[in-house]
Write a protein that holds these residues in place. Sequence first.
Motif, PDB file in Angstrom:
ATOM      1  N   VAL A  96      -0.709   0.458 -10.562  1.00 30.79           N
ATOM      2  CA  VAL A  96      -2.027   0.432  -9.919  1.00 30.79           C
ATOM      3  C   VAL A  96      -2.118  -0.745  -8.949  1.00 30.79           C
ATOM      4  N   ALA A  97      -1.572  -1.904  -9.317  1.00 31.64           N
ATOM      5  CA  ALA A  97      -1.580  -3.060  -8.418  1.00 31.64           C
ATOM      6  C   ALA A  97      -0.775  -2.769  -7.154  1.00 31.64           C
ATOM      7  N   THR A  98       0.362  -2.106  -7.297  1.00 24.96           N
ATOM      8  CA  THR A  98       1.181  -1.736  -6.136  1.00 24.96           C
ATOM      9  C   THR A  98       0.439  -0.749  -5.249  1.00 24.96           C
ATOM     10  N   TRP A  99      -0.191   0.240  -5.849  1.00 24.41           N
ATOM     11  CA  TRP A  99      -0.951   1.232  -5.102  1.00 24.41           C
ATOM     12  C   TRP A  99      -2.064   0.564  -4.293  1.00 24.41           C
ATOM     13  N   VAL A 100      -2.805  -0.349  -4.908  1.00 24.93           N
ATOM     14  CA  VAL A 100      -3.883  -1.054  -4.218  1.00 24.93           C
ATOM     15  C   VAL A 100      -3.314  -1.902  -3.079  1.00 24.93           C
ATOM     16  N   GLU A 101      -2.219  -2.587  -3.333  1.00 22.97           N
ATOM     17  CA  GLU A 101      -1.576  -3.417  -2.305  1.00 22.97           C
ATOM     18  C   GLU A 101      -1.153  -2.562  -1.107  1.00 22.97           C
ATOM     19  N   GLU A 102      -0.541  -1.417  -1.365  1.00 22.15           N
ATOM     20  CA  GLU A 102      -0.107  -0.531  -0.289  1.00 22.15           C
ATOM     21  C   GLU A 102      -1.285   0.078   0.455  1.00 22.15           C
ATOM     22  N   LEU A 103      -2.327   0.425  -0.263  1.00 19.16           N
ATOM     23  CA  LEU A 103      -3.522   0.972   0.362  1.00 19.16           C
ATOM     24  C   LEU A 103      -4.172  -0.060   1.282  1.00 19.16           C
ATOM     25  N   GLU A 104      -4.268  -1.291   0.824  1.00 17.64           N
ATOM     26  CA  GLU A 104      -4.845  -2.361   1.646  1.00 17.64           C
ATOM     27  C   GLU A 104      -3.992  -2.630   2.880  1.00 17.64           C
ATOM     28  N   ALA A 106      -2.056  -0.432   4.415  1.00 18.96           N
ATOM     29  CA  ALA A 106      -2.238   0.701   5.321  1.00 18.96           C
ATOM     30  C   ALA A 106      -3.584   0.596   6.056  1.00 18.96           C
ATOM     31  N   ARG A 107      -4.604   0.208   5.364  1.00 18.19           N
ATOM     32  CA  ARG A 107      -5.926   0.051   5.991  1.00 18.19           C
ATOM     33  C   ARG A 107      -5.922  -1.059   7.048  1.00 18.19           C
ATOM     34  N   ALA A 108      -5.118  -2.081   6.810  1.00 19.34           N
ATOM     35  CA  ALA A 108      -5.024  -3.199   7.752  1.00 19.34           C
ATOM     36  C   ALA A 108      -4.070  -2.880   8.904  1.00 19.34           C
ATOM     37  N   GLY A 109      -3.444  -1.701   8.856  1.00 23.13           N
ATOM     38  CA  GLY A 109      -2.541  -1.293   9.928  1.00 23.13           C
ATOM     39  C   GLY A 109      -1.144  -1.847   9.797  1.00 23.13           C
ATOM     40  N   ARG A 110      -0.846  -2.355   8.636  1.00 23.23           N
ATOM     41  CA  ARG A 110       0.490  -2.891   8.399  1.00 23.23           C
ATOM     42  C   ARG A 110       1.248  -1.906   7.526  1.00 23.23           C
ATOM     43  N   GLY A 111       2.235  -1.292   8.064  1.00 23.53           N
ATOM     44  CA  GLY A 111       3.084  -0.408   7.252  1.00 23.53           C
ATOM     45  C   GLY A 111       4.041  -1.252   6.450  1.00 23.53           C
ATOM     46  N   THR A 112       4.535  -0.704   5.373  1.00 26.18           N
ATOM     47  CA  THR A 112       5.540  -1.429   4.605  1.00 26.18           C
ATOM     48  C   THR A 112       6.888  -1.212   5.240  1.00 26.18           C
ATOM     49  N   GLN A 113       7.722  -2.204   5.198  1.00 23.03           N
ATOM     50  CA  GLN A 113       9.051  -2.105   5.773  1.00 23.03           C
ATOM     51  C   GLN A 113      10.052  -1.746   4.683  1.00 23.03           C
TER      52      GLN A 113
END
Length: 115
Positions: A96-104, A106-113
């Motif tokens: 759940v912490a990872t999901w929230v981190e990834e969602l935030e 994505a919302r900030a326009g930063r994709g994960t590398q």
Amino acid sequence: MKDYIPELSEIRMVQRAPDGPLPFSETDKAYILSCLSDVEQAFGLNGFPGVQPEKITPKSLIRQLIEWWRTLEPTNEAQADAYGRMPGAIRLIDTVATWVEELEAARAGRGTQTI
């Protein structure tokens, strides 16, 4: 209890977990808190004296569960049952912490590398 040196993955799980609430379902929250309660009762521990279970931060909770997972040694059936549930609770908090981190991100326009 055994001594242990945290692994990098464990350190990252603790760092990823927030000091504020996570959006757990009621079922997930109940599972995590029952796991905590079962470990405390089976091993005679109190990981968070004076703190209501619902008020424990995900960061504090995952840190404590990881430490117990790595240091406790079950000696009876109740302890083995409680001990065996800890990885599920740890993974649930981390997921759940990872999901929230990834969602935030994505919302900030930063994709994960990726590598």
